[in-house]
Scaffold this motif. Structure first.
Motif, mmCIF file in Angstrom:
data_model
loop_
_atom_site.group_PDB
_atom_site.id
_atom_site.type_symbol
_atom_site.label_atom_id
_atom_site.label_comp_id
_atom_site.label_asym_id
_atom_site.label_seq_id
_atom_site.Cartn_x
_atom_site.Cartn_y
_atom_site.Cartn_z
ATOM 1 N N GLN A 7 0.793 -1.233 0.000
ATOM 2 C CA GLN A 7 0.000 0.000 0.000
ATOM 3 C C GLN A 7 0.825 1.283 0.000
ATOM 4 O O GLN A 7 0.296 2.361 0.202
ATOM 5 N N HIS A 8 2.134 1.193 -0.247
ATOM 6 C CA HIS A 8 2.961 2.390 -0.361
ATOM 7 C C HIS A 8 2.774 3.031 -1.735
ATOM 8 O O HIS A 8 2.191 2.434 -2.643
ATOM 9 N N ARG A 9 3.313 4.240 -1.870
ATOM 10 C CA ARG A 9 3.243 4.946 -3.149
ATOM 11 C C ARG A 9 4.051 4.205 -4.199
ATOM 12 O O ARG A 9 5.040 3.539 -3.892
ATOM 13 N N VAL A 10 3.598 4.326 -5.438
ATOM 14 C CA VAL A 10 4.327 3.755 -6.566
ATOM 15 C C VAL A 10 4.702 4.880 -7.515
ATOM 16 O O VAL A 10 4.151 5.978 -7.451
ATOM 17 N N ARG A 11 5.654 4.614 -8.399
ATOM 18 C CA ARG A 11 6.081 5.580 -9.399
ATOM 19 C C ARG A 11 5.914 4.944 -10.767
ATOM 20 O O ARG A 11 6.286 3.782 -10.977
ATOM 21 N N ALA A 12 5.347 5.702 -11.696
ATOM 22 C CA ALA A 12 5.226 5.221 -13.067
ATOM 23 C C ALA A 12 6.612 5.257 -13.696
ATOM 24 O O ALA A 12 7.247 6.308 -13.760
ATOM 25 N N ALA A 13 7.098 4.108 -14.139
ATOM 26 C CA ALA A 13 8.433 4.010 -14.718
ATOM 27 C C ALA A 13 8.397 4.195 -16.231
ATOM 28 O O ALA A 13 9.302 4.790 -16.813
ATOM 29 N N MET A 35 6.492 1.085 -10.221
ATOM 30 C CA MET A 35 7.468 0.542 -9.290
ATOM 31 C C MET A 35 7.142 1.043 -7.885
ATOM 32 O O MET A 35 6.989 2.248 -7.674
ATOM 33 N N CYS A 36 7.035 0.107 -6.945
ATOM 34 C CA CYS A 36 6.770 0.471 -5.554
ATOM 35 C C CYS A 36 7.958 1.243 -5.001
ATOM 36 O O CYS A 36 9.115 0.892 -5.232
ATOM 37 N N GLN A 37 7.672 2.305 -4.259
ATOM 38 C CA GLN A 37 8.718 3.150 -3.693
ATOM 39 C C GLN A 37 9.171 2.684 -2.314
ATOM 40 O O GLN A 37 10.065 3.276 -1.712
#
Length: 85
Positions: free
Chosen positions: A12-18, A33-35
């Motif tokens: 449930q953490h923030r993710v970043r669009a790679a 990608m999970c941060q």
């Protein structure tokens, strides 16, 4: 503009669009990608156009998008007005 995102399905953490890849006029795949370094989950999600809420003023005749029930009702009402004239 706000970036469309969702939390990591595992932690449930923030993710970043790679990266993203256009699949069609109506669909795009996005690699996230999970941060959270303890998780490290990488996954692909899809972003898809589902239905029209407001008609385009410059429609592309090659694009077929389902109409929402609201738009269908509004179109039917407009057609009924023309028939009554």
């Amino acid at each position: 503009m706000r970036v469309i995102s969702l939390p990591c399905p595992h932690c449930q953490h923030r993710v970043r669009a790679a990266k993203s890849r256009t699949m069609s006029t109506l669909m795009k795949e996005i690699t996230y990608m999970c941060q959270n370094p303890e998780c490290g989950h990488t996954f692909v999600a899809s972003l898809e156009v589902l239905r029209t809420l407001s008609m385009s003023a410059i429609p592309n005749p090659e694009v077929r998008i389902h109409l929402s029930q609201h738009v269908r009702n509004a179109c039917a009402n407009q057609l009924a007005l023309f028939k009554n004239d």
